[in-house]
Each structure stands twice: as C-alpha cells, then as structure tokens.
Design an enzyme around this catalytic site. Structure first.
Site, short mmCIF file in Angstrom:
data_model
loop_
_atom_site.label_atom_id
_atom_site.label_comp_id
_atom_site.label_asym_id
_atom_site.label_seq_id
_atom_site.Cartn_x
_atom_site.Cartn_y
_atom_site.Cartn_z
N GLY A 244 0.82 -1.35 0.16
CA GLY A 244 -0.04 -0.03 -0.03
C GLY A 244 0.94 1.09 0.08
O GLY A 244 2.17 1.11 0.10
N ASP B 7 -5.26 10.56 14.43
CA ASP B 7 -5.41 10.14 13.11
C ASP B 7 -6.20 8.84 13.24
O ASP B 7 -5.86 7.96 12.39
CB ASP B 7 -4.05 9.93 12.36
N LYS C 182 7.64 -0.18 6.01
CA LYS C 182 7.36 1.05 5.48
C LYS C 182 8.50 1.91 5.24
O LYS C 182 9.29 2.30 6.15
CB LYS C 182 6.34 1.74 6.77
N VAL D 177 4.62 1.17 1.42
CA VAL D 177 4.73 -0.26 2.42
C VAL D 177 4.81 -1.42 1.70
O VAL D 177 4.14 -1.72 0.86
CB VAL D 177 3.32 -0.37 3.43
N PHE E 151 3.10 8.86 4.24
CA PHE E 151 4.61 8.75 4.73
C PHE E 151 5.52 7.97 3.71
O PHE E 151 6.59 8.42 3.28
CB PHE E 151 4.77 7.86 5.95
N GLY E 152 4.91 7.09 2.99
CA GLY E 152 5.72 6.39 1.75
C GLY E 152 5.03 4.86 1.53
O GLY E 152 4.01 4.85 1.68
N GLY F 193 1.27 5.09 1.62
CA GLY F 193 0.50 6.12 2.76
C GLY F 193 1.09 7.52 2.54
O GLY F 193 1.95 7.66 1.59
#
Ligand SMILES: *[C@@H]1O[C@H](CO)[C@@H](O)[C@H](O)[C@H]1NC(C)=O
Ligand SMILES: *[C@@H]1O[C@H](CO)[C@@H](O)[C@H](O)[C@H]1NC(C)=O
Ligand SMILES: *[C@@H]1O[C@H](CO)[C@@H](O)[C@H](O)[C@H]1NC(C)=O
Ligand SMILES: *[C@@H]1O[C@H](CO)[C@@H](O)[C@H](O)[C@H]1NC(C)=O
Ligand SMILES: *[C@@H]1O[C@H](CO)[C@@H](O)[C@H](O)[C@H]1NC(C)=O
Length: 836
Positions: A506, A623, A527, A513, A510-511, A508
């Site tokens: 996936g 979150d 991740k 995964v 952040f980056g 996200g």
C-alpha cells in the site's frame, strides 16, 4: 427508560456473579505422554495421550526408543520416556495463535540401555532456546522429577505450529517424558510493567518467552494442578524466608476472597489470596523490620515479578499501609491495598520487571512498615511469581542462540570462550561482541547465517550516537525492553527483494509499504519513508518513540527501524487482513458479519483505551480512521500509525494546544475550531469509524447528494430520528439484532457529540460496544437454543484497567514521566505548522 436501566443493573449483577465461577477453558490443551502406548488418566483428572498415533502431533525422525519403568503400582507420566540419539522434533498443530504454556516433564528412568542421568541435550521451541546442554548429572545426586514451565508465543505468521526440538550433544542422547501445550488466557501476561528502580512503565513485547522461575503461595500450603484452573503449581514460601521469625502466616476461608474487575481466578486461585505472611510480633516497642525473601536466579536475565496482595488482616479500610522493596530498591511506597480495591479481602496484583546484574544471583523481595507513625506497623504479601524473560538472543538458558545448537562443534567452542570473557563485562557488551564476532568470522563464508539482529549496522554519517546507545541499553536495562530493533539497510533490502514493486502492500502519506520476510522467516510490513520529507522525519521519530513505549495486543507492534543512509524505514508486524476499510467497501472481500464488526470495533477501542490510559502519560492518536485500524489473519483489530500521536494533557492542563492535524472527515469539529486537543478528539474520530463500519461507506463521499456527503452528519441525522436501520450496510439486514444496533447507534451518537465534554471516555465506549456484542450474541443464542430463552449473556470482561501510575508507585514516577528532552522534542516538532 428508568426501568430499562434498572433491568440492566439487575442483569449486570446476576452476570457478574456468574463470571466469578466461569472458569477459563483453554482452546488448546494438548497433553502428551511421550513413549506411552495408551491414554493415561492422572489422578489430577487430566488425560495424557500417547505421542504417536495422534493427528495433532508429528514426530521426526522416527528413529527413537521408548524406555519404561517396570512399575508395580499405577502407571504415571514418568513411567515412560522417549529417547533420541539425534536432533528430533515434535510438531504440535495448535488451534489458536497467541501465548501458550509449554510444560516439559523429565525423569531419568533407570533402564539397562541408557543411563538417562548422563544425557546431555538442548531443547529449542520455535527458535527459543529453553535448555542448553542440560543434564541431570549437573543438578545433583538423586534423580527427581523435573517439570519445566515456559510461555511461548505462537505468532501465527502462516502457521500455528509449535515445534519442539531436542538435540543431544555429540554422542549423547536426549529424552523426554511428557509435554503439555495449553492456551494462556489473553490477559494473563502484561504488555507493560514498572521497572526496578521504578520509572515509567516499560513495554513487554509479545514475542518474548517466559520461564516460570518461582510461583509462591505466601503463608499457605502447596497448591497442585488440582487446585488451580490453569493447572499450575504454587510452592510454600518458608524455604525462601531469610528470617522465618520475622513472619507469621495468616489465613481466611478461601471462599471469602473477592475478585474485583481486573483480577480473576486465572490470575491466581483464591487459595493464594486467602493466605499471607504478615509481620510477626517482635515484642519490641519499635516494631520496625522487613520480612525478606530471597530467590536464587540466573544473572544477566530480566525477570517479571508479579506481587499478589489481598488484605485479609485488617478490620477496616486504610489501616494497612506498607512499603515493598525489590532488590533493595523501593517498588511500592506507602502502599495501601484498599485504595486499589476499595474493599477488604479483594484480590489485587502488580507487575514489575527487574534486571539481575552479572554480579548478583538472587532476587530479594521485602515488605515492611512505612515511616508513618500513626498506624499499627504491619506488612503482608500473599503471593509472588517470578518469571524469567527470554534475552535478546532468544534464549532462556545462557546467551545461546538456537542456531548455535546445530552448528559445528568448533564454532561453538569459540563462541563459548568468548562468552566467558564477555560475562565479566556485562551482557550489553556480550551481545555486541558475540554479534561482532559472528560477523567477523562468518560473514565472508556464509553471509546468510549471521546471527546479529541486535548489532547496530556500521554507521555512516549522522545518527550513530542514538543507535549505539539504543542497542547498548537494550541489553543492559529493563527500561529499554520495549525498544524496536535497529535494522541494517542491507537486511531490509534483502527482506524486500530490493524494494520490489510487486511486494508493495500500500501507499501512505509517509511512503510505500512493502511486504518483507526477515532472516528467520517472519513476515513483516516495511514502511519506507520519502527521504526528503522534513515532516516525514518528525513523524518517523514520533512513531518510533511512541511505539517503543507501548505494547498492547490491539496496537500494531514495531519490530524495528532503520535510519541508515538517510533512509527512514519502519518495520512492523505483518497484518495479513490489511486495513479495516478494505473489508467494508471498495474490494471484493467477503462482507463482515455484524458480530465480526463489533469485535473489530471492540479491539480498536481497547487499543485506544490503552493509549489514553495505559501508559505513564496519556497519548492522543490524532489520526483514528478505518485505514489506520489493521486486521490480522484472525480479524483481530490493531490500531496503527502513530506518526501524528502526541502526549495528552497533563493533570493541571485540560487540553494541549496544537496546530490542527488529522484526516478530513474524521476531524473533531471542536478541535478544529479551538485548536485544543484532548483524548475526546480521538473519541469523535472513532464515532466516525463506527458509522463507517455500520454503513459501509467512506467518511466523506463527495459524489453523494449534499446532505449525505459527510457520514457523521448523515448518520446523526438518522440516529436522532431513531431510524438508523434505514442506512445500514444492506449485507447486515436480517442478521442483526435490533437492540444491538440501538446500543451501537447510541454509542456512535455520543462519540459524535458536538462538545468534547459530552463525549464518553474510550473506556465507556468500549463497555457499550461490548454490551452491543452481548445483545447480538444473546439473540443468536436464543434462536439456537429454544430452552434458553432467559439466557443472560455473560457481561464483558469489564474494561481492562491498565494500572495508571500514581502515588503508590515509588515517588520517582511523579517527577519523571517521559524524560524532559523527549517531551519537549515531541512538542516542538508537533508545533511545526506545515500540514501533513
Ligand atoms: C504398553 O506399555 C506397558 C508398560 O510400558 C507394557 O506392559 C505393555 O505391554 C504395552 N502394551 C502394548 C500393547 O505395547
Ligand atoms: C503456619 O504457622 C504455624 C505455626 O508457626 C505452622 O505450624 C504451620 O505449618 C504454618 N502453616 C503454613 C501453611 O505454613
Ligand atoms: C487441593 O485439591 C485437593 C484435591 O481436590 C484437596 O484435597 C486439597 O484440600 C486442595 N488443597 C487446597 C489448598 O486447595
Ligand atoms: C541488598 O542489601 C544487602 C545489605 O545491604 C546486601 O547484602 C545485598 O547484597 C543487597 N542485595 C541486592 C540484591 O542488591
Ligand atoms: C527494608 O529494606 C529496605 C531495602 O533493603 C531498606 O532500605 C529499609 O531500610 C529496610 N527497612 C527496615 C525497617 O529495616
């Protein structure tokens, strides 16, 4: 309304009584009689089955011998043993993942073929070294029955197998008489405990193994498996008292012991709480001394120490106040049991972790009166458990990694020589040195077999300082028990096949995964952050910091991280089920049943409740959304992504002021307006999650007509009219109990209240969801069984109370929460006004 509440209270009371007697029934309960040839019923009521010819046990290789005692009397577990001359494995297929008791029975039966007393062998279970070059000959003269008890986590990454390997040393042989593999109740072991010297709680990772070192019933008789629902054994304390004249045993009728919320008979049977040692009357004016117990333990290990208390000596509340010391250090200061239990004769326990340093071989536990002058001096202890925790080499017997057992003898000698030297300079150095040694000697030849997971990678510029200190302190202090491993970039690259795009799970904020497989075959989620993002770095650090402090069944655990070469990589446990959202809409997955959805919401609520109340300081997730609730292969929910988390308000604050962050559609409107953050902002977001789970649609769907775009608004609209069933996921229609839906709707409504102050705490939300689940289950039960129309559902296992830090824990805690540097760091980073 009033009568409903009344009815509800009655139900609660009835059920609460029932709970006390509802014993835990283990899902897995494998009792194996090694070498036996028929079912063996023991006089404690349990039946052991032979180790061959069972579908759930595999044995390889099959070259082995059975020896048996020519018994005149009745057969028992120790009448037969299986003997192996080469490394052999028992493979036990369990039904359940999670922690299991593993009990091993050994008795060197006299026989003409083998002198079992002289056998030297090692035992490894799922990679954890349990015994290293063990031999009865080392233990003493007379052969005796030896029962070793361990707790092993079956992590279920693909398998539910427990593999028990017995390896004889060189030309020796190994043997075993009996094996028990039994499920452990979910809450039996803590996810965190207070360190000694006392400080903020430290996490106890779920993957560590335990070995029971001592289980003591103070002031009472020995308890056999017959007396305990978990078939454990409790020994009397007399042999461990340093001065037996200092203590006097007291006891009450065991049936008078009460189990308040948070304690159950599985924690300890009432026989344990019904007896205690108290201070003997010294016939002196100034009654001032400690009762002291000393326990011989292995140095260089960390131990979990569980103290059991129950005030069976006082006439009134608040009359018994005392101090508890562990290893000469204050553990509980001016401790008043009744302030915890609010009643007499009620069970209570508290957990600590303590390191046993290289120069000490014992754990000293002391109780004594405080310096207060206004109370009659007394102190008690009812029960004590000391559990050895596996070390970073995954061993419970020395620093031997399991892989050493099968390696060549010459290598083993080198490692052992090194070990002896290293012992002198402490375990931290030992781990580093062993790892360095292995790197040095094995790397050129067999790069795949380097056992160096605890070694910091050779560092380049920058962060070398943090890394070395982190790794060093892992081995040396209990405080850092929970810290994730520092992983080498090369290790991660190998695990993800050089970040192969086909392994991307996936994407996200952040980056990306990735799915990865680390050296021991464990599947992980990797991740990888975008190296150039400043915001990413802050979230990366926050996540490591937060997750290092937290361990909970319903929080995704951090396995390790890498900060090498400007990389920001986090490695988590792999969650096979993926995000909750995927199971609700937008994929071809089977729709979840209402019961499954409730269980998932309950799991997530437990995780959040722990965040808010479980750690030394409350943590606000900030979150909460359906993509941050992940499911494992059994659909157990775990809360993930702590990149935005921050510490909650302290006691003298009501909120934390911050720049608004979070995800659109889940944002607490009050937080948005006033920029003041409290735990209730998470509660709001969780309310949105509840609506999403019920209606199976996104929080925000701009494609819908105006009034339907925002699920919180749309859901509240129908809920307020009492017609929430109009908008539920069509898959739920027909299988959902209406009362359960009502309860759920009310809960979501309360979470979504306009003002934080009107919203319930996460603990209440949890309770209500558990009630909704009970309503659902009761209704299906009634359908299934006509006779039980009046069946009263078992009320939830109450809200798991994670013991907050308070005045009873020695003073240090009050002054020192998270250390100042960390806290201000987190704060200043989070004040960064740049959006996510
Ligand atoms: C089973 O074991 C017992 C004692 O070990 C022995 O006396 C008996 O003959 C065995 N029975 C069979 C069927 O092997
Ligand atoms: C309690 O103390 C009495 C008197 O010292 C002793 O006889 C008795 O065995 C003790 N009971 C236990 C269970 O230790
Ligand atoms: C333990 O169980 C046995 C058998 O049921 C019983 O005789 C004994 O009194 C029990 N002991 C305790 C301390 O419960
Ligand atoms: C505790 O203190 C006593 C006396 O000062 C000392 O003999 C003992 O070694 C200490 N024990 C530990 C575990 O530190
Ligand atoms: C009890 O033991 C602790 C720690 O070993 C010690 O500091 C304290 O002085 C002792 N108390 C008494 C009254 O001896």
């Amino acid at each position: 309304m009033g009568s409903l509440n009344f009815l509800f209270i009655i139900c609660f009371l009835c059920v609460f009584r029932v709970r006390i007697f509802a014993y835990f029934v283990p899902v897995d309960n494998f009792l194996i009689d090694c070498g036996g040839n028929k079912s063996l019923k023991l006089d404690d009521g349990r039946t052991f089955e032979p180790d061959l010819g069972n579908s759930y046990v595999g044995l390889s290789p099959t070259s082995n011998t059975v020896v048996s005692e020519s018994v005149m009397g009745t057969l028992n577990l120790y009448s037969t043993a299986r003997v192996f001359t080469e490394t052999s494995k028992y493979t036990i297929n369990t039904k359940q993942i999670g922690r299991h008791w593993l009990r091993l029975h050994f008795y060197p039966i006299e026989n003409h073929r083998y002198n079992l007393k002289s056998a030297v062998f090692s035992v490894v279970a799922n990679g954890i070294t349990l015994l290293h070059e063990f031999s009865f000959a080392k233990l003493g003269k007379n052969p005796f029955r030896l029962l070793k008890e361990y707790v092993i986590e079956l992590d279920g990454l693909g398998t539910k197998e427990l593999v028990l390997a017995l390896s004889p040393l060189n030309s020796s042989f190994s043997f075993i008489n009996g094996i028990e593999v039994v499920s452990v109740p979910e809450d039996q072991f803590p996810s965190s405990a207070f360190p000694i010297p006392v400080g903020p709680t430290v996490g106890i990772p779920t993957h560590v193994a335990f070995e029971t070192a001592y289980r003591i019933n103070m002031g009472g008789p020995p308890l056999s498996p017959k007396n305990d629902t978990l078939w454990t054994i409790w020994e009397p304390d007399r042999p461990f008292l340093l001065n037996s004249a200092s203590a006097r045993n007291v006891s009450v009728d065991p049936s008078s012991i009460k189990y308040p919320a948070g304690v159950s008979v599985e924690i300890a049977p009432n026989w344990v709480y019904a007896t205690a040692q108290e201070m003997a009357d010294a016939n002196v004016g100034d009654q001032k001394f400690n009762i002291s117990w000393a326990f011989k333990v292995d140095h260089s290990f960390t131990y979990l120490i569980r103290l059991h208390f129950c005030d069976i000596v006082s006439e009134a509340l608040n009359n018994l106040v005392f101090n508890v010391y562990i290893n000469n250090q204050s553990a509980l200061n001016s401790f008043d049991i009744s302030s915890k239990t609010m009643e007499l004769s009620a069970a209570y326990y508290v957990d600590f972790v303590a390191n046993v340093s290289t120069d000490s071989e014992r754990i000293l536990v002391q109780v004594g009166p405080p310096n207060l002058r206004n109370l009659p001096p007394n102190a008690i202890l009812n029960g004590l458990e000391i559990m050895k925790i596996s070390n970073p080499s995954d061993s419970l017997d020395g620093s031997y990694r399991a892989s050493f057992i099968n390696s060549k003898a010459s290598e083993k000698k080198k490692v052992m020589a090194l070990t002896i030297v290293s012992c002198l300079v402490g375990s931290a150095v030992l781990v580093l040195a062993t790892a360095a040694f292995c790197l040095w000697f094995h790397h050129p030849k067999k790069p795949k077999h380097k056992p160096l997971p605890w070694l910091p990678p050779p560092t380049h510029e920058g962060n070398s300082e943090t890394k070395v200190s982190t790794t060093g302190s892992y081995a040396s202090t209990a405080l850092s028990l929970g810290l994730g491993r520092v992983l080498g970039f090369s290790e991660i690259r190998e695990a993800t096949k050089n970040f192969d795009e086909s392994l991307v799970l996936g994407m996200g904020g952040f980056g990306k995964v990735y799915r990865g497989v680390v050296e021991n075959g464990v599947v992980v989620a990797v991740k990888r952050g975008n190296p150039r993002s400043q915001q990413g770095l802050i979230e990366f650090r926050t996540e490591i910091e937060m997750l290092s402090k937290l361990r909970h069944r319903h929080l995704v655990s951090l396995i390790g991280y890498c900060e090498e070469l400007n990389e920001m990589i986090l490695v988590y446990e792999f969650m096979a089920g993926g995000p909750l959202r995927k199971h609700l809409y937008g994929s071809n997955l089977l729709p979840l049943t209402w019961k499954q959805r409730l269980e998932i919401c309950i799991g997530a609520a437990k995780g959040l409740h722990y965040l808010h109340t479980g750690a030394a300081e409350s943590i606000i997730h900030r979150d909460v959304k359906t993509t941050n609730i992940l499911l494992d292969e059994n659909l157990t929910a775990k809360v993930a992504d702590f990149g935005l988390s921050k510490l909650g308000p302290t006691l003298d604050q009501t909120h934390v002021s911050t720049v608004v962050k979070g995800s659109f559609g889940y944002l607490d409107p009050e937080y948005f307006r006033r920029q003041q953050l409290t735990e209730k902002s998470d509660v709001y977001s969780f309310g949105v999650v509840l609506m999403e789970v019920l209606c199976a649609r996104p929080a925000i769907n701009p494609a819908l007509p105006r009034e339907q775009v925002n699920i919180a608004e749309w859901g509240m609209n129908w809920q307020k009219r009492g017609r929430l069933e109009q908008i539920i996921d069509p898959h739920l229609v027909g299988s959902m109990n209406l009362d359960s839906l009502r309860k759920f709707g009310e809960t979501a409504e309360k979470c979504l209240a306009e003002h934080g102050i009107e919203r319930p705490a996460m603990g209440d939300v949890l309770w209500n969801l558990e009630y909704a689940l009970q309503l659902q289950e009761a209704s299906t039960q009634t359908v299934a069984d006509e006779n039980s129309a009046n069946y009263i559902p078992d009320i939830p296992d109450r809200i798991p109370q994670i013991e907050p830090v308070d005045g009873d824990i020695a003073e240090i805690v009050c002054d020192q929460g998270f250390d100042a540097a960390t806290t201000s760091g987190v704060f200043s980073q989070l004040m960064n006004p740049k959006g996510r």
